[in-house]
Design an enzyme around this catalytic site. Sequence first.
Site, PDB file in Angstrom:
ATOM      1  N   ASN A   9       0.879  -1.175   0.000  1.00 15.72           N
ATOM      2  CA  ASN A   9       0.000   0.000   0.000  1.00 15.72           C
ATOM      3  C   ASN A   9       0.913   1.221   0.000  1.00 15.72           C
ATOM      4  OD1 ASN A   9      -1.799   2.059   0.457  1.00 15.72           O
ATOM      5  ND2 ASN A   9      -2.353   1.420   2.541  1.00 15.72           N
ATOM      6  N   LYS A  11       0.171   4.228  -0.361  1.00 11.02           N
ATOM      7  CA  LYS A  11      -0.453   5.457   0.178  1.00 11.02           C
ATOM      8  C   LYS A  11      -0.146   6.621  -0.760  1.00 11.02           C
ATOM      9  CE  LYS A  11      -0.274   3.373   4.698  1.00 11.02           C
ATOM     10  NZ  LYS A  11      -0.342   3.526   6.132  1.00 11.02           N
ATOM     11  N   HIS A  94      -9.782   1.603   4.558  1.00 13.57           N
ATOM     12  CA  HIS A  94      -8.515   1.773   5.284  1.00 13.57           C
ATOM     13  C   HIS A  94      -8.750   2.731   6.451  1.00 13.57           C
ATOM     14  CE1 HIS A  94      -4.433   2.886   6.294  1.00 13.57           C
ATOM     15  NE2 HIS A  94      -4.058   1.771   5.697  1.00 13.57           N
ATOM     16  N   GLU A  96      -7.128   5.091   7.543  1.00 10.97           N
ATOM     17  CA  GLU A  96      -6.869   6.506   7.254  1.00 10.97           C
ATOM     18  C   GLU A  96      -8.075   7.131   6.563  1.00 10.97           C
ATOM     19  OE1 GLU A  96      -3.139   5.819   5.286  1.00 10.97           O
ATOM     20  OE2 GLU A  96      -2.251   5.284   7.216  1.00 10.97           O
ATOM     21  N   GLU A 165      -5.914  -4.587  10.391  1.00 10.76           N
ATOM     22  CA  GLU A 165      -4.880  -3.573  10.597  1.00 10.76           C
ATOM     23  C   GLU A 165      -5.169  -2.807  11.888  1.00 10.76           C
ATOM     24  OE1 GLU A 165      -2.800  -2.507   6.624  1.00 10.76           O
ATOM     25  OE2 GLU A 165      -4.443  -1.118   6.946  1.00 10.76           O
ATOM     26  N   GLY A 171       2.097   2.399  10.686  1.00  8.89           N
ATOM     27  CA  GLY A 171       3.089   3.454  10.523  1.00  8.89           C
ATOM     28  C   GLY A 171       3.778   3.849  11.816  1.00  8.89           C
ATOM     29  N   SER A 209       2.905  -2.028  10.335  1.00 10.82           N
ATOM     30  CA  SER A 209       4.337  -2.128  10.595  1.00 10.82           C
ATOM     31  C   SER A 209       4.910  -3.520  10.315  1.00 10.82           C
ATOM     32  CB  SER A 209       4.674  -1.673  12.022  1.00 10.82           C
ATOM     33  OG  SER A 209       4.309  -0.306  12.188  1.00 10.82           O
TER      34      SER A 209
HETATM   35  P1  PGA Z   1       2.459   0.339   7.597  1.00 10.87           P
HETATM   36  O1  PGA Z   1       1.019   0.593   6.891  1.00 10.87           O
HETATM   37  O2  PGA Z   1       2.968  -0.960   7.060  1.00 10.87           O
HETATM   38  O3  PGA Z   1       3.286   1.512   7.169  1.00 10.87           O
HETATM   39  O4  PGA Z   1       2.209   0.292   9.058  1.00 10.87           O
HETATM   40  C1  PGA Z   1       0.145  -0.470   6.653  1.00 10.87           C
HETATM   41  C2  PGA Z   1      -1.128   0.078   6.077  1.00 10.87           C
HETATM   42  O5  PGA Z   1      -1.582   1.146   6.505  1.00 10.87           O
HETATM   43  O6  PGA Z   1      -1.732  -0.550   5.167  1.00 10.87           O
END
Ligand code: PGA
Length: 247
Positions: A9, A11, A94, A96, A165, A171, A209
């Site tokens: 992903n 982003k 997601h 976010e 998640e 992140g 992460s």
């Molecule tokens: P990350 O993000 O691996 O940077 O924690 C995962 C995601 O948000 O899909």
Amino acid sequence: MKKKLIAGNWKMNGSLAANEALVKALLAGLPAQPCEVALCVPALYLAQLQTLVAGSRIELGAQDISMHESGAYTGELSGAMFKEFGVRYAIVGHSERRQYHGETDQLVAAKAKTALASGVTPIVCVGETLAEREAGKTEEVVKRQLAAVIHENGHCISEIVVAYEPVWAIGTGKTASPEQAQQVHGVLRAQLKAASAQADRIHILYGGSMNAANAAQLLGQPDIDGGLVGGASLKAPDFLSIIAATT
Ligand code: PGA
């Protein structure tokens, strides 16, 4: 046994030049593992990526999709449009988007339904915040989020991908332990089984992460069928290591 699925992903990251360098490095280093690999990239770059990954086993994904098929929805992108660019997956819900764009369980469920209707596989994200985990509400939250999607999609549920998640792990460098992740994946699998006789074929990905160092242990859990990888998907060696950890 189904193949694992490792989905990057990106982003809101990338540029024409950086994308080309990253994809070329991935193609050059793709290990022989029989896992599925997908890249969910900013929609503007799908045309570029379609050319870059042509003839390879890398599949393309979008990061969001409209709940509508077409019409007066300024700024939205439809499943039919994604199909024209060879897109196989679309992330929906997601955290976010739930957090910064007010996406509700019902909207996420509607997006998953439209994606399926247009032949795009939704990667439905669920996950609890730190406050929800500390309040002992993890199961309640992820089950509520998934229930909305099951309710809207009925027997088609066997066609989706689920991504667990935990919001506190995204992140942040904090990863759910393999046991914590497996516990929630087991809950989600049971919920899917109650809804579909074909629940065993559904991929349940872990995201938050995931990196080269922790991937093997996470991916070794019985109900973790792959990863949704953010930060580590932007660096070819890291993403390749995660793919290599799928055996
Ligand atoms: P990350 O993000 O691996 O940077 O924690 C995962 C995601 O948000 O899909």
